[in-house]
Motif scaffolding. Structure first.
Motif, PDB file in Angstrom:
ATOM      1  N   SER A  85       2.535   1.813  -3.318  1.00 19.04           N
ATOM      2  CA  SER A  85       1.618   2.143  -4.413  1.00 19.04           C
ATOM      3  C   SER A  85       1.531   3.635  -4.666  1.00 19.04           C
ATOM      4  O   SER A  85       1.035   4.063  -5.714  1.00 19.04           O
ATOM      5  N   ASN A  86       2.012   4.458  -3.728  1.00 15.64           N
ATOM      6  CA  ASN A  86       2.019   5.903  -3.934  1.00 15.64           C
ATOM      7  C   ASN A  86       2.787   6.293  -5.186  1.00 15.64           C
ATOM      8  O   ASN A  86       2.464   7.294  -5.834  1.00 15.64           O
ATOM      9  N   ASP A  87       3.814   5.513  -5.512  1.00 17.45           N
ATOM     10  CA  ASP A  87       4.675   5.851  -6.643  1.00 17.45           C
ATOM     11  C   ASP A  87       4.499   4.901  -7.822  1.00 17.45           C
ATOM     12  O   ASP A  87       5.286   4.942  -8.772  1.00 17.45           O
ATOM     13  N   ARG A  90      -7.592   7.376  -7.974  1.00 17.43           N
ATOM     14  CA  ARG A  90      -6.364   6.718  -8.413  1.00 17.43           C
ATOM     15  C   ARG A  90      -5.990   7.252  -9.795  1.00 17.43           C
ATOM     16  O   ARG A  90      -6.603   6.876 -10.788  1.00 17.43           O
ATOM     17  N   THR A 132       0.829  -1.209   0.000  1.00 16.24           N
ATOM     18  CA  THR A 132       0.000   0.000   0.000  1.00 16.24           C
ATOM     19  C   THR A 132       0.858   1.252   0.000  1.00 16.24           C
ATOM     20  O   THR A 132       0.605   2.203  -0.750  1.00 16.24           O
ATOM     21  N   GLU A 133       1.887   1.278   0.834  1.00 16.82           N
ATOM     22  CA  GLU A 133       2.753   2.453   0.878  1.00 16.82           C
ATOM     23  C   GLU A 133       3.497   2.652  -0.435  1.00 16.82           C
ATOM     24  O   GLU A 133       3.605   3.770  -0.942  1.00 16.82           O
ATOM     25  N   ARG A 172      -7.009  -0.054  -0.438  1.00 14.45           N
ATOM     26  CA  ARG A 172      -6.273   1.100   0.087  1.00 14.45           C
ATOM     27  C   ARG A 172      -5.213   1.657  -0.848  1.00 14.45           C
ATOM     28  O   ARG A 172      -4.672   2.743  -0.583  1.00 14.45           O
ATOM     29  N   HIS A 227      -3.052   3.440  -3.791  1.00 15.01           N
ATOM     30  CA  HIS A 227      -3.189   4.757  -4.401  1.00 15.01           C
ATOM     31  C   HIS A 227      -3.126   4.692  -5.925  1.00 15.01           C
ATOM     32  O   HIS A 227      -3.001   5.739  -6.583  1.00 15.01           O
ATOM     33  N   CYS A 228      -3.207   3.506  -6.472  1.00 15.54           N
ATOM     34  CA  CYS A 228      -3.233   3.307  -7.922  1.00 15.54           C
ATOM     35  C   CYS A 228      -4.089   2.075  -8.195  1.00 15.54           C
ATOM     36  O   CYS A 228      -4.448   1.352  -7.267  1.00 15.54           O
TER      37      CYS A 228
END
Length: 286
Positions: free
Chosen positions: A95-97, A280, A92-93, A126, A128-129
């Motif tokens: 996925s921010n990038d 997203r 999940t963390e 959760r 982010h993409c």
């Protein structure tokens, strides 16, 4: 980004992710979450003592994934990362990038909990993409002329993002696109049932109309069902190359694309599943 732990289900996801990266012309990140007992908590009374070679062993798992990805698609830019935390948190963390996260639906072995179905559910909800969940049985069934992309919509913003992702995927793979809308299958008064059905047809027709304008090359069909959305989408997955759902829905049909439906599709579908949220950003660049 691909979640990897060296087990067969994650190798299936890795092969899928390597092809995804090649199609996008993007680098591939192979991520292994080393969640061995004693690695994520400090040793103490009654706890297992940390194996001094545990981190090195975990990094070897990551390195094997990088080698496998290079073998699948030589010449691609592939990097590995080893995180000492839970798989769901690491994915999940990270996925921010990421443009998209690809992961298998289950796992077992020494890495307790790594890429189990519960992790797929947590990350899909959760991230982010967009998240693509690959099933073992779907590895040889990709979206294409013989296998459609199926997307569920209820007219909400989240569903619109899912439809856009599905259309881009269908266009990229020359697959037909089927747009599914459901009234939920609940017992309602005859007049209310007719209104629900009419609204469902309007939502489906509106989505199809927009797609024909934005993707005129696509073959787009619609289906309206008087039963729960997850039943229709799971059934459609038997022949689909991919089923696309949103993380939640706030449109005319309560529950059409709520988390419970996404959860049910991830659990029951036999095709690859893409979960797309309205927030997203890569939803428009599938």
């Amino acid at each position: 980004m691909v979640g990897y732990n060296g087990k067969e289900h994650s190798r299936v996801a890795l092969a899928w992710g390597a092809e995804e990266a090649a199609q996008r012309g993007a680098p591939l990140l192979v991520l292994f979450a080393a969640n061995y007992p004693g690695m994520t908590t400090e040793p103490g009374p009654g706890l297992l003592r940390r194996d001094p070679g545990a981190l090195e062993a975990a990094e070897e798992v990551t390195a094997r994934g990088v080698v496998e990805a290079h073998a699948a698609f030589p010449g691609r830019w592939v990097v590995g990362a080893t995180e000492v935390t839970s798989p769901s948190r690491a994915l999940t963390e990270a996925s921010n990038d990421a443009a998209v996260v690809v992961l298998g639906s289950r796992g077992y072995g020494r890495v307790t909990g790594a890429l189990l179905g519960s992790v797929a559910f947590a990350v899909a909800a959760r991230a982010h993409c967009p998240v693509i969940v690959v099933k073992d049985e779907s590895v040889d069934r990709r979206a294409g002329p013989e296998h459609p992309v199926v997307v569920g919509t209820d007219g909400s913003a989240g569903a619109t993002a899912a439809v856009t992702f599905a259309a881009d995927r269908a266009a990229t793979t020359s697959a037909p696109l089927e747009v599914v809308t459901s009234t939920g299958g609940r017992q309602v008064a005859p007049v209310a049932a007719r209104e629900l059905r009419a609204s469902a047809h309007r939502i489906a027709a509106s989505a199809a109309g927009q797609l024909r304008r934005s993707h005129p090359e696509l073959t787009v069909t619609t289906r309206v069902e008087d039963r729960p959305a997850e039943v229709t989408l799971v059934e459609a997955s038997a022949d689909a190359g991919m089923v696309v759902v949103g993380t939640r829905g706030r449109g005319a049909f309560e529950g059409m694309l709520l988390g419970s439906v996404s959860h049910a599709v991830i659990h029951g579908a036999t095709s690859a599943i893409a979960v797309v949220g309205e927030d997203r950003p890569d939803a428009v660049t599938a």
